[in-house]
Design a protein around this motif. Structure first.
Motif, PDB file in Angstrom:
ATOM      1  N   PHE A  30       2.726   7.931   3.106  1.00 44.48           N
ATOM      2  CA  PHE A  30       4.136   7.800   3.453  1.00 44.48           C
ATOM      3  C   PHE A  30       4.356   6.563   4.328  1.00 44.48           C
ATOM      4  CE2 PHE A  30       7.654   8.684   6.394  1.00 44.48           C
ATOM      5  CZ  PHE A  30       8.687   8.922   5.489  1.00 44.48           C
ATOM      6  N   LEU A  31       3.476   6.385   5.308  1.00 44.31           N
ATOM      7  CA  LEU A  31       3.577   5.246   6.219  1.00 44.31           C
ATOM      8  C   LEU A  31       3.420   3.923   5.476  1.00 44.31           C
ATOM      9  CD1 LEU A  31       3.683   4.182   9.160  1.00 44.31           C
ATOM     10  CD2 LEU A  31       1.212   4.458   9.232  1.00 44.31           C
ATOM     11  N   TYR A  32       2.425   3.862   4.591  1.00 42.51           N
ATOM     12  CA  TYR A  32       2.218   2.629   3.836  1.00 42.51           C
ATOM     13  C   TYR A  32       3.422   2.313   2.960  1.00 42.51           C
ATOM     14  CZ  TYR A  32      -2.683   3.515   5.123  1.00 42.51           C
ATOM     15  OH  TYR A  32      -3.847   3.773   5.801  1.00 42.51           O
ATOM     16  N   GLY A  33       3.948   3.350   2.298  1.00 40.23           N
ATOM     17  CA  GLY A  33       5.105   3.143   1.426  1.00 40.23           C
ATOM     18  C   GLY A  33       6.310   2.640   2.195  1.00 40.23           C
ATOM     19  N   LYS A  34       6.587   3.229   3.345  1.00 34.90           N
ATOM     20  CA  LYS A  34       7.703   2.798   4.173  1.00 34.90           C
ATOM     21  C   LYS A  34       7.525   1.349   4.644  1.00 34.90           C
ATOM     22  CE  LYS A  34      10.660   6.235   4.703  1.00 34.90           C
ATOM     23  NZ  LYS A  34      12.112   6.081   4.428  1.00 34.90           N
ATOM     24  N   THR A  35       6.292   1.008   5.016  1.00 33.73           N
ATOM     25  CA  THR A  35       6.023  -0.343   5.507  1.00 33.73           C
ATOM     26  C   THR A  35       6.207  -1.383   4.394  1.00 33.73           C
ATOM     27  OG1 THR A  35       4.433   0.588   7.069  1.00 33.73           O
ATOM     28  CG2 THR A  35       4.326  -1.786   6.698  1.00 33.73           C
ATOM     29  N   LEU A  36       5.704  -1.071   3.213  1.00 31.57           N
ATOM     30  CA  LEU A  36       5.875  -1.999   2.095  1.00 31.57           C
ATOM     31  C   LEU A  36       7.361  -2.157   1.754  1.00 31.57           C
ATOM     32  CD1 LEU A  36       2.919  -0.841  -0.183  1.00 31.57           C
ATOM     33  CD2 LEU A  36       3.110  -3.038   0.995  1.00 31.57           C
ATOM     34  N   GLY A  37       8.110  -1.051   1.829  1.00 27.57           N
ATOM     35  CA  GLY A  37       9.547  -1.126   1.585  1.00 27.57           C
ATOM     36  C   GLY A  37      10.241  -2.023   2.594  1.00 27.57           C
TER      37      GLY A  37
END
Length: 376
Positions: A11-18
């Motif tokens: 979840f954290l990685y996805g939010k950061t990439l977004g």
């Protein structure tokens, strides 16, 4: 709270990439560290292996805990994000050199681990350098200073290996030394690695304290015993047989420490023989450090022997065990007082173990036999 650690990280990685996309950096990559103090250790990351988003690159330490020599290589290499992985190296080894002010070059360890990871498909390496002064009273002197210090070779090994994994230590020495030290000093730095290894570990399954300081109590030693069962640390577990209390194992432990003493004495001899062939300032730094390190190694030998003789005294019925413990106590006190000339703080820590074992031995004898003679 119901999410597993891998779910939280994804979840954290996805939010950061977004967020990076929104900032106009859809071309940027995210390098994600895998180090954490988790009861599962690296196993906590296993569910993420091969599942990181394409723009995520895993970054692992060269083993679980920085420079601990008994740690296995990271088992995530080649798995966490195959083809786009980083391994972080700590060339100084703050736990095993830098923060103690010791000469510890790790000239075989660094290339050994780099080649291991390269065979697993890792071709991206990052280094952490922390500049600390050599000798007693070690303190931060700045990271850039470290690159040109008298221990420059350990960093140049890392940088050279990044370009060519086939280079030998002798080739790197010839390229990077540039006449600063005579060739005889190569053996000096090679020995420094073995000295730290044999002085500060017990068969690579048990360490003394963090940052190359002494353990100050029996309780602290017993706490370290629990570290032998670190999750995912197979080599450490396979070597723990030496901790069983027997005369044979005790002799092996003492022999390991004596080897460290013999090697550090040889380092002193090499340095003295090369004195006229090196810059005066370099010699003075190395001489001050090696005199301090030699006595520290002697204390490590006596401290480790003292603890294991106390343990042997409590757990066996050898008729000579009390006499041998008393002899060990006397030798240890003598070695610690000599160390006090170099570093009073380290000497105080070492002496606290002596006092602790004296007290415990008195209590043990009073309960088991009668008040012992020779313990003051």
């Amino acid at each position: 709270d119901a999410w597993t650690l891998p779910q939280r990280l994804e979840f954290l990685y996805g939010k950061t990439l977004g967020a990076m996309d929104m900032a106009g950096r859809s071309d940027a990559r995210l390098v994600v560290a895998t180090f954490m103090h988790n009861p599962l250790g690296e196993k906590a990351y296993y569910p993420l292996c091969g599942k990181l988003p394409e723009r995520c690159e895993g970054r692992m330490k060269m083993q679980v805990e920085d420079f601990y020599r008994f740690n296995d290589p990271t088992k995530l290499a080649g798995k966490i994000s195959p083809g786009r992985e980083w391994v972080e190296f700590d060339t100084g080894g703050e736990h095993r050199g830098d923060w103690a002010g010791w000469i510890t070059a790790a000239m075989t360890y660094i290339p050994e681990r780099m080649r291991h990871y390269f065979k697993l498909g890792v071709d991206r390496f990052i280094v952490r350098i922390r500049g600390y002064s050599l000798g007693p009273g070690c303190h931060c002197v700045g990271d850039l200073h470290e690159l040109d210090s008298v221990e420059f070779i350990k960093h140049d090994i890392f940088f050279s290996m990044c370009w060519d994994m086939s280079l030998s230590l002798e080739e790197i020495w010839r390229r990077c030394n540039k006449g600063r030290f005579p060739d005889g000093m190569l053996q000096f730095f090679l020995l420094s690695e073995r000295v730290a290894d044999n002085a500060q570990y017990v068969n690579r399954c048990l360490i003394n304290n963090n940052h190359a300081t002494f353990l100050g109590s029996v309780e602290h030693y017993e706490y370290r015993f629990r570290n032998c069962d670190v999750v995912n640390n197979d080599e450490c577990k396979s070597r723990a047989w030496i901790l069983e209390p027997s005369k044979e194992n005790l002799d092996l432990i003492i022999g390991e420490k004596q080897q460290a003493v013999d090697d550090v004495v040889r380092m002193v001899e090499i340095l003295d023989s090369c004195r006229s062939q090196m810059p005066v300032c370099d010699y003075e730094i190395l001489k001050k450090t090696i005199d301090y390190q030699e006595q520290s190694v002697r204390v490590f030998k006596e401290e480790v022997e003292l603890y294991f003789r106390y343990r042997y005294f409590c757990m066996t019925k050898d008729p000579d065990r009390f006499r041998l413990l008393l002899d060990s106590l006397q030798r240890c006190e003598h070695a610690v007082e000599k160390l006090r000339r170099h570093d009073s703080a380290q000497a105080d820590t070492a002496m606290s173990l002596v006092s602790n074992i004296k007290s415990l031995t008195w209590v043990h004898c009073c309960k088991t036999f009668a008040a012992p003679k020779g313990i003051v």
